[in-house]
Write a protein that holds these residues in place. Structure first.
Motif, PDB file in Angstrom:
ATOM      1  N   PRO A 174       0.802  -1.236   0.000  1.00 31.52           N
ATOM      2  CA  PRO A 174       0.000   0.000   0.000  1.00 31.52           C
ATOM      3  C   PRO A 174       0.831   1.280   0.000  1.00 31.52           C
ATOM      4  CG  PRO A 174      -0.713  -1.512   1.753  1.00 31.52           C
ATOM      5  CD  PRO A 174       0.563  -2.046   1.201  1.00 31.52           C
ATOM      6  N   CYS A 175       2.136   1.181   0.202  1.00 31.78           N
ATOM      7  CA  CYS A 175       2.953   2.407   0.219  1.00 31.78           C
ATOM      8  C   CYS A 175       2.982   3.022  -1.176  1.00 31.78           C
ATOM      9  CB  CYS A 175       4.376   2.109   0.699  1.00 31.78           C
ATOM     10  SG  CYS A 175       5.418   3.587   0.674  1.00 31.78           S
ATOM     11  N   VAL A 176       2.506   4.280  -1.252  1.00 35.01           N
ATOM     12  CA  VAL A 176       2.482   4.977  -2.539  1.00 35.01           C
ATOM     13  C   VAL A 176       3.604   6.016  -2.603  1.00 35.01           C
ATOM     14  CG1 VAL A 176       0.029   4.584  -2.961  1.00 35.01           C
ATOM     15  CG2 VAL A 176       0.737   6.581  -1.624  1.00 35.01           C
ATOM     16  N   HIS A 177       4.519   5.941  -1.656  1.00 30.38           N
ATOM     17  CA  HIS A 177       5.708   6.811  -1.630  1.00 30.38           C
ATOM     18  C   HIS A 177       5.335   8.292  -1.559  1.00 30.38           C
ATOM     19  CE1 HIS A 177       7.943   3.161  -2.345  1.00 30.38           C
ATOM     20  NE2 HIS A 177       7.183   2.906  -3.390  1.00 30.38           N
ATOM     21  N   CYS A 178       4.243   8.596  -0.860  1.00 29.81           N
ATOM     22  CA  CYS A 178       3.774   9.986  -0.791  1.00 29.81           C
ATOM     23  C   CYS A 178       4.656  10.840   0.118  1.00 29.81           C
ATOM     24  CB  CYS A 178       2.331  10.019  -0.286  1.00 29.81           C
ATOM     25  SG  CYS A 178       2.152   9.390   1.402  1.00 29.81           S
ATOM     26  N   GLY A 179       5.304  10.216   1.093  1.00 29.13           N
ATOM     27  CA  GLY A 179       6.193  10.962   1.976  1.00 29.13           C
ATOM     28  C   GLY A 179       5.504  11.641   3.150  1.00 29.13           C
ATOM     29  N   PHE A 180       4.198  11.390   3.362  1.00 27.93           N
ATOM     30  CA  PHE A 180       3.515  12.006   4.508  1.00 27.93           C
ATOM     31  C   PHE A 180       4.140  11.586   5.838  1.00 27.93           C
ATOM     32  CE2 PHE A 180      -0.856  12.671   2.274  1.00 27.93           C
ATOM     33  CZ  PHE A 180      -0.330  13.793   1.657  1.00 27.93           C
ATOM     34  N   CYS A 181       4.803  10.441   5.838  1.00 20.86           N
ATOM     35  CA  CYS A 181       5.388   9.936   7.089  1.00 20.86           C
ATOM     36  C   CYS A 181       6.713  10.627   7.430  1.00 20.86           C
ATOM     37  CB  CYS A 181       5.625   8.430   6.968  1.00 20.86           C
ATOM     38  SG  CYS A 181       6.564   7.985   5.488  1.00 20.86           S
ATOM     39  N   ARG A 241       9.865   5.713   4.136  1.00 23.29           N
ATOM     40  CA  ARG A 241       9.658   5.507   2.700  1.00 23.29           C
ATOM     41  C   ARG A 241      10.877   4.833   2.064  1.00 23.29           C
ATOM     42  NH1 ARG A 241       8.412  10.808  -0.738  1.00 23.29           N
ATOM     43  NH2 ARG A 241      10.594  11.224  -0.193  1.00 23.29           N
ATOM     44  N   ILE A 264      11.068   1.165   3.194  1.00 26.13           N
ATOM     45  CA  ILE A 264      10.052   0.350   2.513  1.00 26.13           C
ATOM     46  C   ILE A 264      10.472   0.120   1.064  1.00 26.13           C
ATOM     47  CG2 ILE A 264       7.657   0.397   1.644  1.00 26.13           C
ATOM     48  CD1 ILE A 264       6.966   1.887   4.307  1.00 26.13           C
ATOM     49  N   CYS A 290       0.774   7.424   8.491  1.00 25.67           N
ATOM     50  CA  CYS A 290       0.564   6.970   7.108  1.00 25.67           C
ATOM     51  C   CYS A 290      -0.920   6.946   6.730  1.00 25.67           C
ATOM     52  CB  CYS A 290       1.153   5.574   6.934  1.00 25.67           C
ATOM     53  SG  CYS A 290       0.847   4.929   5.277  1.00 25.67           S
ATOM     54  N   PRO A 291      -1.332   7.723   5.711  1.00 27.28           N
ATOM     55  CA  PRO A 291      -2.742   7.721   5.308  1.00 27.28           C
ATOM     56  C   PRO A 291      -3.142   6.442   4.565  1.00 27.28           C
ATOM     57  CG  PRO A 291      -1.462   9.195   3.888  1.00 27.28           C
ATOM     58  CD  PRO A 291      -0.516   8.677   4.925  1.00 27.28           C
ATOM     59  N   SER A 292      -2.158   5.674   4.092  1.00 27.19           N
ATOM     60  CA  SER A 292      -2.472   4.445   3.347  1.00 27.19           C
ATOM     61  C   SER A 292      -2.508   3.216   4.249  1.00 27.19           C
ATOM     62  CB  SER A 292      -1.431   4.223   2.248  1.00 27.19           C
ATOM     63  OG  SER A 292      -1.385   5.327   1.392  1.00 27.19           O
ATOM     64  N   VAL A 350      -0.028   1.744   5.899  1.00 27.81           N
ATOM     65  CA  VAL A 350       1.103   0.814   5.772  1.00 27.81           C
ATOM     66  C   VAL A 350       1.568   0.397   7.166  1.00 27.81           C
ATOM     67  CG1 VAL A 350       3.475   0.540   4.954  1.00 27.81           C
ATOM     68  CG2 VAL A 350       1.826   1.832   3.588  1.00 27.81           C
TER      69      VAL A 350
HETATM   70  S1  SF4 Z   1       3.032   7.901   4.440  1.00 27.68           S
HETATM   71 FE1  SF4 Z   1       2.634   5.704   4.090  1.00 27.68          FE
HETATM   72  S2  SF4 Z   1       2.278   5.568   1.861  1.00 27.68           S
HETATM   73 FE2  SF4 Z   1       3.264   7.557   2.208  1.00 27.68          FE
HETATM   74  S3  SF4 Z   1       5.479   7.134   1.966  1.00 27.68           S
HETATM   75 FE3  SF4 Z   1       5.031   6.903   4.154  1.00 27.68          FE
HETATM   76  S4  SF4 Z   1       4.633   4.708   4.414  1.00 27.68           S
HETATM   77 FE4  SF4 Z   1       4.459   5.149   2.191  1.00 27.68          FE
END
Ligand code: SF4
Ligand code: SF4
Length: 459
Positions: A28-35, A53, A56, A90-92, A94
């Motif tokens: 599910p990690c979309v590499h959005c970087g919110f974390c 990120r 992962i 993480c909004p997804s 993960v």
């Molecule tokens: S916030 Fe979640 S989906 Fe986005 S990069 Fe981090 S681990 Fe991946």
């Protein structure tokens, strides 16, 4: 609420490139970087590979056969504090915690760390989870810790000569209380007044030595709230220290022995009384996080559910008698707090409490029951202080940087006192607050409840 963490679901099967890692958890990690902004290691290292990120991404590359777990890749997992702030952020959804739990045992392979790192870790894991060994080591240090000798040694910069790891240990060493050197707490402490509940108490291996006042306060508060307490006399470590570093065999042995010590203390003809316990409590959130995972870790657990002491007190409520006895606490100048000048508390969220157990409101709600306190929030309440189990002993530079940031945040909050419910955090905060212009005292919430509700006139 943050998810409670568990070991990976073995039914999901292993990743092909790194056997044992759960399939699909990284997907599910979309590499959005919110974390990234919540990640403590990324905060101080600033490199993608030291972010959730990046890690992962590395696991996915290993899965695809494009990368192998060598010493360089392993070092980027060693830089992770295991604080799980990224899971909350993480909004997804993960479950990085599951990925890390499955990765950490693999980092202990002999070729992934230097001989010096392996020896240092072996020494820590041979020492920290065994209170008797730790006592033997600390006994000669009673003449040093917290004395003018230690202050002089630090002024002269002598700890620096020990190397970064031992220097970090010296810097964290608190004054050693005489009660740390004996297991003086009674096996059975009756409830004061009508008995409402009956619980067991896990003392924690580091907590009983470095801050024994916390367990004493826990006993006083529970008893004063009509809660009978059983403390198995020969209890050891719960295994949290080793669990958080992926040393699973040692963790299983320690946790199994701890459960056996409770079984030996409770039952017909046993010193803790024959009636079953309503709960097994712990006042150190790092321990609580591991104890709640015992069914997944070792396939069994205590005969009663595990709870953090604040979680339990919040659930059952403070007794009417205790609430009636609660007094305002004193400021450091001895004046009691009042409406005009409340005692301002900055509650520090331990990661294993907030992100690991999803407990955020419970400790704050208990603290608000104390008359004339005002709770202040640090600006970065959810970011790790750098303690993270043995992180500040194995990654001392990064941990010290995080400790300085957290101390500055708490000192700048305007609080009179910092409050921490995890022994590792408390030691880290005390060490770094001491270097700030406002070196706030650090107390456990249960100590404040004790001072408010158990002392005849407050304190
Ligand atoms: S916030 Fe979640 S989906 Fe986005 S990069 Fe981090 S681990 Fe991946
Ligand atoms: S567990 Fe903490 S240090 Fe590790 S990647 Fe997540 S936020 Fe960063």
């Amino acid at each position: 609420m943050a998810p409670q963490h568990s070991t990976p679901d073995s039914a999901s099967g292993p990743l092909p490139g790194l056997p044992g890692l759960p399939v699909g958890v990284a997907d599910p990690c979309v590499h959005c970087g919110f974390c990234l902004t919540s990640c403590a290691s990324y905060r101080v290292m600033g490199t993608e590979m030291d972010s959730p990120r990046g890690r992962i991404h590395a696991l996915k590359a290993i899965e695809a056969g494009q990368l192998s777990l060598d010493a360089t890749v392993a070092s980027h997992f060693d830089s992770c504090l295991g604080c799980f702030a990224c899971v909350t952020a993480c909004p997804s959804g993960v479950r990085y915690d599951q990925l890390l739990a499955a990765t950490r045992p693999k980092l202990n392979a002999p070729d992934l760390r230097s001989p010096a790192q392996r020896s240092w870790r072996r020494l820590l894991f041979a020492l920290l989870p065994y209170p008797e060994r730790l006592r033997a080591l600390l006994t000669p240090l009673r003449a040093y810790a917290g004395t003018p000798l230690q202050a002089l040694s630090r002024r002269l910069g002598l700890p620096r000569l020990l190397g970064p790891q031992l220097e970090a240990m010296e810097q964290l060493l608190p004054p050693l209380a005489p009660e740390a050197f004996s297991d003086a707490l009674p096996v059975l402490t009756p409830a004061i007044g009508p008995r409402r509940h009956r619980v067991g108490l896990v003392l924690g291996c580091v907590q009983r030595l470095f801050d024994p006042a916390v367990n004493r306060a826990a006993l006083a508060v529970l008893s004063a709230n009509g809660i009978e307490v059983v403390i198995p006399p020969d209890q050891g470590c719960c295994g949290a220290v080793t669990h958080h570093q992926g040393e699973l065999d040692q963790t299983r042995a320690l946790a199994t022995a701890l459960i056996a010590s409770f079984d030996a203390a409770v039952g017909p003809g046993r010193p803790g009384g024959s009636e079953p316990l309503d709960a097994v409590l712990v006042a150190a959130s790092g321990c609580g996080h591991t104890l709640k995972q015992l069914p997944e870790l070792i396939g069994t657990s205590f005969r009663a559910p595990v709870a953090d002491i604040q979680e339990f007190l919040h659930r059952v409520g403070l007794s009417e008698a205790f609430q009636a006895a609660m007094q305002p606490l004193n400021h450091s100048d001895g004046q009691p707090a009042g409406p005009e000048r409340p005692l301002r508390l900055a509650y520090h969220d331990a990661c294993h409490m907030l992100h690991g157990q999803g407990l955020q409101d419970e400790p704050r709600s208990l603290l608000r029951r104390i008359p004339h306190v005002q709770l202040l929030e640090a600006r970065e309440a959810g970011v790790c202080c750098g303690s993270a189990g043995v992180y500040n002993l194995v990654q001392p530079e990064e941990a010290a940087e995080l400790g300085r940031l957290k101390a500055a945040d708490l000192a700048g909050s305007g609080a009179d006192l910092a409050v921490s419910a995890n022994i590792g955090c408390s030691l880290q905060l005390r060490r770094h607050l001491a270097d700030t212009p406002r070196p706030l005292p650090v107390l456990h919430p249960i100590q404040l409840l004790e001072r408010s509700g158990c002392a005849p006139n407050g304190d």
